[in-house]
Design a protein around this motif. Structure first.
Motif, short mmCIF file in Angstrom:
data_model
loop_
_atom_site.label_atom_id
_atom_site.label_comp_id
_atom_site.label_asym_id
_atom_site.label_seq_id
_atom_site.Cartn_x
_atom_site.Cartn_y
_atom_site.Cartn_z
N HIS A 94 0.87 -1.17 0.00
CA HIS A 94 0.00 0.00 0.00
C HIS A 94 0.91 1.22 0.00
CE1 HIS A 94 -2.62 3.04 2.22
NE2 HIS A 94 -3.25 2.80 1.08
N ASN A 95 0.79 2.05 -1.03
CA ASN A 95 1.80 3.10 -1.23
C ASN A 95 1.92 4.04 -0.04
OD1 ASN A 95 1.58 1.96 -3.87
ND2 ASN A 95 2.32 3.88 -4.74
N THR A 141 -0.43 7.65 10.49
CA THR A 141 0.79 8.48 10.56
C THR A 141 1.79 8.00 9.51
OG1 THR A 141 1.63 7.02 12.29
CG2 THR A 141 0.62 9.08 13.01
N PRO A 142 1.52 8.21 8.23
CA PRO A 142 2.44 7.70 7.21
C PRO A 142 3.81 8.33 7.33
CG PRO A 142 0.83 9.23 6.26
CD PRO A 142 0.39 8.96 7.66
N GLN A 143 4.82 7.52 7.00
CA GLN A 143 6.24 7.92 6.96
C GLN A 143 6.87 8.11 8.34
OE1 GLN A 143 6.67 11.33 4.32
NE2 GLN A 143 4.97 10.64 3.06
N ALA A 306 12.71 11.67 -2.37
CA ALA A 306 11.91 12.24 -1.29
C ALA A 306 12.65 12.06 0.03
CB ALA A 306 10.54 11.57 -1.23
N PRO A 307 12.67 13.06 0.89
CA PRO A 307 13.46 12.96 2.13
C PRO A 307 13.12 11.73 2.98
CG PRO A 307 12.86 15.24 1.76
CD PRO A 307 12.14 14.43 0.70
N TYR A 308 11.85 11.29 2.95
CA TYR A 308 11.48 10.19 3.84
C TYR A 308 12.14 8.87 3.45
CZ TYR A 308 8.21 7.85 0.64
OH TYR A 308 7.65 7.14 -0.40
N ILE A 309 12.60 8.72 2.20
CA ILE A 309 13.19 7.43 1.82
C ILE A 309 14.70 7.39 2.05
CG2 ILE A 309 11.38 7.21 0.07
CD1 ILE A 309 13.64 7.28 -2.05
N MET A 376 9.87 16.26 -4.22
CA MET A 376 9.39 14.93 -4.61
C MET A 376 8.19 14.55 -3.75
SD MET A 376 11.25 13.64 -7.11
CE MET A 376 11.36 11.85 -6.99
N PRO A 377 7.24 13.81 -4.31
CA PRO A 377 6.04 13.47 -3.53
C PRO A 377 6.35 12.53 -2.38
CG PRO A 377 6.05 12.31 -5.63
CD PRO A 377 7.19 13.28 -5.68
N GLY A 378 5.42 12.49 -1.43
CA GLY A 378 5.52 11.55 -0.31
C GLY A 378 5.13 10.15 -0.75
N SER A 379 4.84 9.30 0.23
CA SER A 379 4.61 7.89 -0.08
C SER A 379 3.30 7.64 -0.81
CB SER A 379 4.65 7.06 1.21
OG SER A 379 3.70 7.53 2.14
#
Length: 461
Positions: A94-95, A141-143, A306-309, A376-379
């Motif tokens: 699930h993205n 709470t994604p990411q 994207a910073p979260y990855i 860049m987009p989030g998840s």
């Protein structure tokens, strides 16, 4: 006022096959086929062999271990089949939440079908319910969890499986809510294994499948668990996140439940690697083919991310450029892009020992650079951008807006079937594979879904 788990349990108790949208039914069939193939392929790896050997800890004949002649208890088979399905990092996601929801759901549902002789309609309904609720719990709470060292699938998928099992075992809403509370004490999943390339992350879908079944069984038998397992003072999010930024959005658990299906925003995997890397692989392979690129031509490969990855697949840089094992390489953007350009593919045979030690691939990995890009987009959207500069000064940029396998850039049914056939090759005969495909594609018409597991025993097994 009802807690979130009470509201979710009431929805599960009132939901039947006719409430599942036709497109969700169709995707659920494909998810069943995909997970079966992945589990059989994963069972043939050294990791899978070790997991299958533990089945003796759960003796029984209730449920089958796919791709073998063996059996175990329903909970034991769910664990084994679920864990094996993650061995190649090839299962759907699930993205937004980055939850691998189908591998534990399918493993648990079919194990329970072996035990209860549930119908195909009930199996499809249960998996659709379980997947939807795993995705919703993960979207509060994604990411937030990866960067704290937790694997979302290990934390969130047990809840989906708990409600899936509750549906198949006939729990009422109150029993399901208590079972969800119990699940909060079972949900777990550390990713310290990403530091050294060990395999414990692959166990998480198995633990999720087993934990959900056990929690549902405990709830059915009168054991209690807290109703505010999500939003409570010591609930899942308060205990694991401490200070979340942004704050948890608990509305994601229940708003438009049964009307808006969050699980629709899930992606199949064409590559056996962390999902956030997928769009970069496709962009790079297109550049490779278009310009006949070889490793010796490359000055550098630059990828905005994207910073979260960054903490998932980009850093620590030296660790990512020199993975210790195949599982280590599957979460490295530097190594993965180097192997993809050098070999022209990232398939079932990727991350082989000789590739991991190949000086050409490793030298190329040293020339892969990432740049955190807040634009860049989030998840919610896995986007990839690859810029290649050659030693003679030429440069090209390629963009993959949506990962292949996502709803916006879907894999075809034929491609998913081909992936299944590749994964079961050498274990099931072509005729067996065809019979499995036929049954899964009409699973809602099957009166006893245990007939499906009976097709997964090799002729030599």
């Amino acid at each position: 006022m009802a807690s979130a788990s009470e509201a979710m349990s009431a929805w599960v108790a009132s939901t039947g096959f006719d409430d599942i949208p036709a497109d969700v039914v169709a995707s659920t069939r494909l998810r069943i086929l995909d997970v079966i193939g992945l589990s059989i392929a994963g069972g043939e790896t050294p990791f899978g062999a070790g997991v299958r050997a533990t089945a003796s800890a759960w003796p029984g004949t209730a449920a089958r271990l796919w791709g073998t002649g063996g059996t175990a208890s329903a909970a034991g088979a769910a664990f084994v089949n679920g864990a094996c399905s993650q061995a190649l990092e090839y299962d759907d996601t699930h993205n937004e939440s980055i939850v691998h929801m189908s591998s534990p759901a399918v493993a648990a549902a079919l194990a329970l079908a072996d035990e209860t002789k549930a119908s195909g309609r009930d199996i499809v309904t249960a998996i659709a319910i379980g997947n939807e609720l795993s995705c919703r719990v993960g979207s509060v709470t994604p990411q937030q969890f990866h960067k704290r060292g937790f694997h979302p699938s290990g934390l969130f998928a047990p809840f989906g499986v708990c409600w899936l099992a509750g549906h198949l075992l006939g729990l009422d809403a109150g029993q399901m809510s208590r079972a969800a509370g119990i699940t909060g004490s079972f949900a777990a999943g550390l990713i310290q294994c990403w530091v050294d390339g060990t395999q414990s992350k692959f166990l998480h879908p198995g633990w999720a499948a087993q934990s959900g079944i056990i929690a549902a069984t405990l709830g059915k038998n009168g054991v209690t668990g807290p109703s505010e397992v999500f939003e409570g003072r010591f609930g899942l999010f308060a205990s694991h996140l401490q200070a979340a930024d942004p704050e948890p959005n608990f509305d994601r658990l229940t708003v438009d439940l049964g009307v808006r299906w969050d699980s629709r925003a899930s992606s199949f995997k064409p590559f056996p690697v962390a999902h956030v890397i997928h769009p970069y692989i496709d962009a790079l392979l297109r550049l490779r083919a278009r310009h006949s690129l070889t490793p010796d031509m490359i000055e550098r490969i630059t990828v905005p991310v994207a910073p979260y990855i960054v903490s998932i697949v980009c850093e620590p840089v030296e660790e990512k450029r020199r993975p210790n094992t195949d599982s280590h390489g599957r979460v490295s953007i530097q190594y993965t892009l180097a192997e993809a350009l050098a070999l022209g593919r990232i398939g079932k045979d990727a991350y082989a020992e000789n590739s991991l030690r190949d000086p050409v691939i490793l030298a190329l990995a040293d020339r892969v650079e990432f740049m955190p890009d807040p634009g860049m987009p989030g998840s919610e959207q896995f986007k990839g951008v690859v810029e290649i500069v050659t030693r003679d000064g030429r440069s090209w940029t390629e963009i993959e807006e949506h990962n292949h396998g996502s709803p916006q850039n879907p894999m075809s049914d034929a491609a998913i079937e081909a992936k299944f056939r590749e994964n079961v090759g050498g274990v099931l005969s072509e005729d067996q594979a065809s019979r499995v495909v036929g049954m899964v594609m009409g699973i809602e018409t099957v009166p006893d879904a245990s007939a499906l597991s009976a097709l997964l025993v090799p002729a030599h097994g």
